[in-house]
Design a protein around this motif. Structure first.
Motif, PDB file in Angstrom:
ATOM      1  N   TYR A  87       7.209  -1.845   9.030  1.00 58.38           N
ATOM      2  CA  TYR A  87       6.046  -1.348   8.185  1.00 58.38           C
ATOM      3  C   TYR A  87       4.887  -1.199   8.820  1.00 58.38           C
ATOM      4  O   TYR A  87       4.011  -0.043   9.041  1.00 58.38           O
ATOM      5  CB  TYR A  87       5.857  -2.033   6.665  1.00 58.38           C
ATOM      6  CG  TYR A  87       7.012  -2.305   5.869  1.00 58.38           C
ATOM      7  CD1 TYR A  87       8.150  -1.626   5.890  1.00 58.38           C
ATOM      8  CD2 TYR A  87       6.875  -3.463   5.356  1.00 58.38           C
ATOM      9  CE1 TYR A  87       9.078  -1.959   5.329  1.00 58.38           C
ATOM     10  CE2 TYR A  87       8.197  -3.828   4.727  1.00 58.38           C
ATOM     11  CZ  TYR A  87       9.088  -3.105   4.624  1.00 58.38           C
ATOM     12  OH  TYR A  87      10.515  -3.544   4.036  1.00 58.38           O
ATOM     13  N   ASN A  88       4.245  -2.472   9.533  1.00 56.87           N
ATOM     14  CA  ASN A  88       3.056  -2.727  10.119  1.00 56.87           C
ATOM     15  C   ASN A  88       1.700  -1.919   9.499  1.00 56.87           C
ATOM     16  O   ASN A  88       0.793  -1.440   9.988  1.00 56.87           O
ATOM     17  CB  ASN A  88       2.996  -1.718  11.799  1.00 56.87           C
ATOM     18  CG  ASN A  88       4.138  -2.400  12.554  1.00 56.87           C
ATOM     19  OD1 ASN A  88       4.601  -3.181  12.172  1.00 56.87           O
ATOM     20  ND2 ASN A  88       4.203  -1.629  13.599  1.00 56.87           N
ATOM     21  N   LEU A  89       1.850  -2.283   8.255  1.00 54.60           N
ATOM     22  CA  LEU A  89       0.592  -2.418   7.560  1.00 54.60           C
ATOM     23  C   LEU A  89      -0.573  -3.176   7.999  1.00 54.60           C
ATOM     24  O   LEU A  89      -0.152  -4.241   8.518  1.00 54.60           O
ATOM     25  CB  LEU A  89       0.853  -2.273   5.853  1.00 54.60           C
ATOM     26  CG  LEU A  89       1.477  -1.240   5.292  1.00 54.60           C
ATOM     27  CD1 LEU A  89       2.164  -1.831   3.959  1.00 54.60           C
ATOM     28  CD2 LEU A  89       1.153   0.102   5.284  1.00 54.60           C
ATOM     29  N   PHE A  90      -1.766  -2.803   7.597  1.00 55.47           N
ATOM     30  CA  PHE A  90      -2.864  -3.650   8.214  1.00 55.47           C
ATOM     31  C   PHE A  90      -3.091  -4.690   7.154  1.00 55.47           C
ATOM     32  O   PHE A  90      -3.536  -4.384   6.026  1.00 55.47           O
ATOM     33  CB  PHE A  90      -4.038  -3.007   8.532  1.00 55.47           C
ATOM     34  CG  PHE A  90      -4.169  -1.846   9.437  1.00 55.47           C
ATOM     35  CD1 PHE A  90      -3.404  -1.977  10.657  1.00 55.47           C
ATOM     36  CD2 PHE A  90      -4.336  -0.492   9.028  1.00 55.47           C
ATOM     37  CE1 PHE A  90      -3.078  -1.120  11.666  1.00 55.47           C
ATOM     38  CE2 PHE A  90      -4.026   0.483   9.875  1.00 55.47           C
ATOM     39  CZ  PHE A  90      -3.692   0.047  11.083  1.00 55.47           C
ATOM     40  N   PRO A  91      -2.899  -6.046   7.515  1.00 54.05           N
ATOM     41  CA  PRO A  91      -3.036  -7.110   6.196  1.00 54.05           C
ATOM     42  C   PRO A  91      -4.224  -7.374   5.927  1.00 54.05           C
ATOM     43  O   PRO A  91      -4.393  -7.908   4.667  1.00 54.05           O
ATOM     44  CB  PRO A  91      -2.423  -8.352   6.922  1.00 54.05           C
ATOM     45  CG  PRO A  91      -2.708  -8.078   8.552  1.00 54.05           C
ATOM     46  CD  PRO A  91      -2.525  -6.514   8.676  1.00 54.05           C
ATOM     47  N   HIS A  92      -5.250  -6.956   6.640  1.00 51.30           N
ATOM     48  CA  HIS A  92      -6.761  -7.368   6.116  1.00 51.30           C
ATOM     49  C   HIS A  92      -7.459  -6.144   5.272  1.00 51.30           C
ATOM     50  O   HIS A  92      -8.482  -6.355   5.282  1.00 51.30           O
ATOM     51  CB  HIS A  92      -7.542  -7.642   7.447  1.00 51.30           C
ATOM     52  CG  HIS A  92      -7.596  -6.727   8.242  1.00 51.30           C
ATOM     53  ND1 HIS A  92      -6.582  -6.046   9.102  1.00 51.30           N
ATOM     54  CD2 HIS A  92      -8.955  -5.718   8.662  1.00 51.30           C
ATOM     55  CE1 HIS A  92      -6.762  -5.105   9.866  1.00 51.30           C
ATOM     56  NE2 HIS A  92      -8.335  -4.897   9.545  1.00 51.30           N
ATOM     57  N   MET A  93      -6.822  -5.074   5.283  1.00 50.70           N
ATOM     58  CA  MET A  93      -7.319  -3.920   4.153  1.00 50.70           C
ATOM     59  C   MET A  93      -6.248  -3.660   2.867  1.00 50.70           C
ATOM     60  O   MET A  93      -5.073  -3.930   2.812  1.00 50.70           O
ATOM     61  CB  MET A  93      -7.072  -2.812   5.099  1.00 50.70           C
ATOM     62  CG  MET A  93      -7.846  -2.700   6.139  1.00 50.70           C
ATOM     63  SD  MET A  93      -7.457  -0.852   7.391  1.00 50.70           S
ATOM     64  CE  MET A  93      -8.680  -1.517   8.823  1.00 50.70           C
ATOM     65  N   LEU A 101      -7.836   5.126   6.737  1.00 52.31           N
ATOM     66  CA  LEU A 101      -8.361   4.726   7.983  1.00 52.31           C
ATOM     67  C   LEU A 101      -8.067   5.806   8.817  1.00 52.31           C
ATOM     68  O   LEU A 101      -9.158   6.504   9.762  1.00 52.31           O
ATOM     69  CB  LEU A 101      -7.791   3.616   8.271  1.00 52.31           C
ATOM     70  CG  LEU A 101      -8.457   3.003   9.890  1.00 52.31           C
ATOM     71  CD1 LEU A 101      -9.710   2.507   9.872  1.00 52.31           C
ATOM     72  CD2 LEU A 101      -7.386   2.101  10.487  1.00 52.31           C
ATOM     73  N   TYR A 134      -3.835  -5.663  -1.661  1.00 52.71           N
ATOM     74  CA  TYR A 134      -3.595  -6.160  -0.148  1.00 52.71           C
ATOM     75  C   TYR A 134      -1.813  -5.896  -0.020  1.00 52.71           C
ATOM     76  O   TYR A 134      -1.179  -6.482  -0.899  1.00 52.71           O
ATOM     77  CB  TYR A 134      -4.244  -7.239   0.038  1.00 52.71           C
ATOM     78  CG  TYR A 134      -5.625  -7.185   0.461  1.00 52.71           C
ATOM     79  CD1 TYR A 134      -6.338  -7.007   1.554  1.00 52.71           C
ATOM     80  CD2 TYR A 134      -6.377  -7.225  -0.639  1.00 52.71           C
ATOM     81  CE1 TYR A 134      -7.460  -6.952   1.765  1.00 52.71           C
ATOM     82  CE2 TYR A 134      -7.745  -6.875  -0.651  1.00 52.71           C
ATOM     83  CZ  TYR A 134      -8.313  -6.893   0.761  1.00 52.71           C
ATOM     84  OH  TYR A 134      -9.633  -6.644   0.691  1.00 52.71           O
ATOM     85  N   ASP A 136       0.156  -7.930   1.504  1.00 51.00           N
ATOM     86  CA  ASP A 136       1.062  -9.225   1.234  1.00 51.00           C
ATOM     87  C   ASP A 136       1.252  -9.435  -0.240  1.00 51.00           C
ATOM     88  O   ASP A 136       1.731 -10.561  -0.515  1.00 51.00           O
ATOM     89  CB  ASP A 136       0.320 -10.494   1.978  1.00 51.00           C
ATOM     90  CG  ASP A 136      -1.161 -10.578   1.400  1.00 51.00           C
ATOM     91  OD1 ASP A 136      -1.716 -10.005   0.534  1.00 51.00           O
ATOM     92  OD2 ASP A 136      -1.708 -11.690   1.903  1.00 51.00           O
ATOM     93  N   ARG A 137       0.543  -8.675  -1.255  1.00 51.81           N
ATOM     94  CA  ARG A 137       0.822  -8.802  -2.620  1.00 51.81           C
ATOM     95  C   ARG A 137       1.845  -7.902  -3.020  1.00 51.81           C
ATOM     96  O   ARG A 137       2.062  -7.738  -4.126  1.00 51.81           O
ATOM     97  CB  ARG A 137      -0.629  -8.638  -3.317  1.00 51.81           C
ATOM     98  CG  ARG A 137      -1.621  -9.680  -2.937  1.00 51.81           C
ATOM     99  CD  ARG A 137      -1.315 -11.073  -3.464  1.00 51.81           C
ATOM    100  NE  ARG A 137      -1.381 -10.852  -5.062  1.00 51.81           N
ATOM    101  CZ  ARG A 137      -2.533 -11.413  -5.725  1.00 51.81           C
ATOM    102  NH1 ARG A 137      -3.584 -11.514  -5.043  1.00 51.81           N
ATOM    103  NH2 ARG A 137      -2.212 -11.310  -6.857  1.00 51.81           N
ATOM    104  N   ARG A 150       1.220   6.250   4.049  1.00 50.72           N
ATOM    105  CA  ARG A 150       0.287   6.212   5.050  1.00 50.72           C
ATOM    106  C   ARG A 150       0.483   7.320   6.103  1.00 50.72           C
ATOM    107  O   ARG A 150      -0.476   7.871   6.714  1.00 50.72           O
ATOM    108  CB  ARG A 150       0.101   5.007   5.648  1.00 50.72           C
ATOM    109  CG  ARG A 150      -0.986   4.750   6.740  1.00 50.72           C
ATOM    110  CD  ARG A 150      -1.225   3.343   7.229  1.00 50.72           C
ATOM    111  NE  ARG A 150      -0.162   2.814   8.102  1.00 50.72           N
ATOM    112  CZ  ARG A 150      -0.119   1.698   8.582  1.00 50.72           C
ATOM    113  NH1 ARG A 150      -1.041   1.039   8.775  1.00 50.72           N
ATOM    114  NH2 ARG A 150       0.912   1.370   9.415  1.00 50.72           N
TER     115      ARG A 150
ATOM    116  N   GLN B 188       0.346  -4.161  15.393  1.00 52.76           N
ATOM    117  CA  GLN B 188      -0.825  -3.823  14.810  1.00 52.76           C
ATOM    118  C   GLN B 188      -1.661  -2.714  15.578  1.00 52.76           C
ATOM    119  O   GLN B 188      -2.152  -1.471  15.075  1.00 52.76           O
ATOM    120  CB  GLN B 188      -1.758  -4.740  14.433  1.00 52.76           C
ATOM    121  CG  GLN B 188      -1.203  -5.929  13.525  1.00 52.76           C
ATOM    122  CD  GLN B 188      -1.322  -4.964  12.125  1.00 52.76           C
ATOM    123  OE1 GLN B 188      -2.461  -4.762  11.741  1.00 52.76           O
ATOM    124  NE2 GLN B 188      -0.049  -5.166  11.386  1.00 52.76           N
ATOM    125  N   SER B 191       0.406   0.577  15.502  1.00 47.67           N
ATOM    126  CA  SER B 191       0.294   1.130  14.194  1.00 47.67           C
ATOM    127  C   SER B 191      -0.959   1.933  14.191  1.00 47.67           C
ATOM    128  O   SER B 191      -1.013   3.019  13.527  1.00 47.67           O
ATOM    129  CB  SER B 191       0.444   0.141  13.335  1.00 47.67           C
ATOM    130  OG  SER B 191       0.288   0.560  11.761  1.00 47.67           O
TER     131      SER B 191
END
Ligand SMILES: Nc1ncnc2c1ncn2[C@@H]1O[C@H](COP(=O)(O)OP(=O)(O)OP(=O)(O)O)[C@@H](O)[C@H]1O
Ligand SMILES: [Mg+2]
Lengths: 248, 292
Positions: A87-93, A101, A134, A136-137, A150, B188, B191
């Motif tokens: 996946y490589n989603l951005f965890p802080h967004m 983005l 987010y 991680d949820r 995305r 990251q 990505s």
């Protein structure tokens, strides 16, 4: 958009991973890459949108050479979406920020427009209530769908999908695959690496069997999956059937 | 915003770790009995130290020259005035260090042959300023540059001294940032690149926010040592707390003004250090819960 790879070679140090790959994907075609773990499927997908620098060979989009010097890789990547194996989603967004983005920063689309489009797509993918969440949820399946959205939100002409169902439980697999099927019927050009032979048979126009960095056999799914001509393909499929990944 | 989200993360009650206290776990480890033991052993230790020191033959003399209360009080206003200089120097310094170090770390993290000159520049910079003692830099810049009397260039020793401290700290801090950048998985960056972002945008939006969070504890610790190192500017005659204490001490032939300065430094650095430890412990607890 048509994708052509010719004579692709790629090594990581001394590890010769791709050994002269030829692959042509016509517009609106769905091509499935299958093959044992480590045979180079993910690496090959990454070479298509220039995330891997190749040592030899050519990558063409609609006949246009994009693998040489002097090509704006960033603008090429805006036309090719990729969904990574992990996946490589951005965890802080938040999910919304993850989705907007690229359109905002790379394509310069105004924020309200990008957000409206992202929210619309999220709703269609059943993630309408996760817009501000987010990564991680989210459950694995939800993360996977968010990653697909995305990749789609920038209106790519080609979509690359890497083992998008490998981390999902069977119920979610069906859900994600039906999404892919819908995209296929809408005429998106797709290349996907998969271990789901049933899915490959369902959705692909062409199946490409790779082993140890080479294309061993390619053709329509019925031919490659049911009547493979190469011994290596037969052996691979036999093991897959024993593993329960393909019913005959 | 992210903090709020993390606070609302459901945590099963048996998994909830003891919230970190500002005193670390000095007292919290073994409950009330442990606290009592800790209290009495600490008290005993200090009493013993006082008795041993107090019985030393030279103690009365030492007391007069270091712990003269009247002189401490007398010198305090001047030392305090100097200390205010320390405070603005380390505040301005810290902001400048965090910004400059970030630029250097980013230069060093750019990949590809096109960015080789930037990477090289960053490496040379880091090697140079980590390689020379701050005090040497202070002598060279702090005395050397003002002596040139260049027009249009600040001539104050404080300016050049602070600049040297900032340049030196930035070299270390750039490496701190870089370790944080390296700790963010390469996927990251990949990505972000796949979305059509440039390398710089990928760093800026995808990698750095995660990297900085990784290194906040280390940055806080750097801040604590900066608070003390700006006192090195005393060698250039900058009228900060140590220099003022030196002057007062020379006047009275008494070391007590240094105690005044010591108390002021401790009043700032101890709370900062406690805060850094508390923050680090809290961050670690959150990570071990698998939150972000
Ligand atoms: N970034 C990298 N650095 C070094 N080696 C790599 C890298 N990426 C892949 N490889 C190597 O390249 C080979 C092919 O890996 P790749 O991920 O393409 O295989 P795959 O066919 O996708 O396997 P799987 O089905 O398990 O996903 C492996 O030997 C792997 O170790
Ligand atoms: Mg793979």
């Amino acid at each position: 958009m048509k994708v052509e790879l010719t004579g692709i070679h790629k090594s990581f140090g001394t590890n010769h991973v791709l050994k002269g790959i030829d692959l042509a994907v016509d517009e609106h075609q769905v091509v499935c890459l299958i093959g044992p773990s480590g045979c180079g499927k993910s690496t090959l997908l990454r070479t298509i949108n220039l995330l891997e620098k190749i040592d030899e060979g050519e990558v063409r989009l609609d006949g246009l050479l994009i693998s040489g010097a002097g090509v704006d890789a960033n603008s090429v990547r805006q036309r090719i979406g990729i969904v990574f194996q992990s996946y490589n989603l951005f965890p802080h967004m938040s999910v919304l920020k993850n989705l907007t983005l690229g359109p905002i920063k790379a394509s310069g689309i105004p924020r309200p427009e990008a957000e409206a489009k992202a929210i619309d797509l999220l709703e269609r993918f059943g993630l309408g209530d996760k817009v501000q969440e987010y990564p991680d949820r989210l459950s694995g399946g939800q993360q996977q769908r968010a990653a697909i959205v995305r990749a789609l939100v920038g209106d790519p002409e080609v979509l690359l999908l890497d083992e998008i169902t490998s981390a999902l439980d069977p119920e979610l697999v069906g859900e994600v695959l039906s999404v892919i099927r819908e995209l296929a019927t809408r005429g998106l050009t797709m290349v996907l690496a998969t271990h789901e032979m049933g899915f490959a048979r369902d959705v692909a126009n062409r199946v490409v069997f790779m082993d140890a960095g080479r294309v061993v056999e390619a053709g329509p799914p019925d031919q490659v999956l049911r009547k493979p001509t190469q011994a290596r393909t037969q052996q691979f499929l036999k093991r897959v059937i024993q593993g329960g990944r393909l019913s005959q | 915003m992210t903090a709020d989200r993390r606070d609302t993360q459901p945590v099963s009650s048996d998994a909830r770790p003891v919230p970190p206290s500002i005193l670390g776990n000095y007292f919290s480890q073994e409950g009330a009995k442990g606290a009592l033991v800790a209290f009495f052993s600490t008290l005993g230790f200090f009493l013993l130290a006082i008795v041993i020191i107090g019985r030393s033959e030279n103690w009365p003399a030492v007391q007069r020259s270091f712990f003269n209360w009247d002189i401490i009080v007398d010198s305090f206003p001047k030392v305090w005035e100097g200390f205010r200089t320390n405070v603005w120097m380390f505040l301005i310094g810290q902001v400048a260090i965090m910004a400059l170090a970030l630029v250097i770390a980013m230069m060093r993290s750019l990949k590809g042959p096109a960015f080789f000159p930037l990477r090289l520049l960053a490496i040379v910079y880091i090697d140079f300023f980590r390689g020379i003692p701050i005090i040497l830099g202070l002598y060279l810049f702090g005395f050397g540059v003002p002596a040139l009397r260049l027009t249009g260039v600040p001539g104050s020793a404080a300016f050049w001294g602070l600049l040297v401290v900032v340049l030196s700290y930035s070299a270390y801090t750039a490496e701190v940032y870089r370790s944080g950048i390296d700790a963010v998985p390469d996927s990251q960056r990949l990505s972000a690149a796949s979305l059509g972002l440039t390398q710089f945008q990928a760093l800026r939006y995808a990698v750095l926010p995660q990297a900085i969070r990784n290194v906040i504890p280390a940055l806080l610790n750097g801040f604590v040592s900066l608070q003390k190192d700006v006192a090195l500017l005393a060698v250039l005659g900058v009228r900060e707390a140590v220099r003022e204490a030196q002057i007062a001490s020379g006047r009275d032939f008494n070391y007590s003004p240094y105690i005044a300065a010591t108390l002021l430094f401790l009043a700032i650095s101890v709370p900062s250090a406690r805060f850094a430890d508390w923050y680090t412990a809290r961050d670690r607890a959150r990570r071990s819960q698998g939150v972000g």
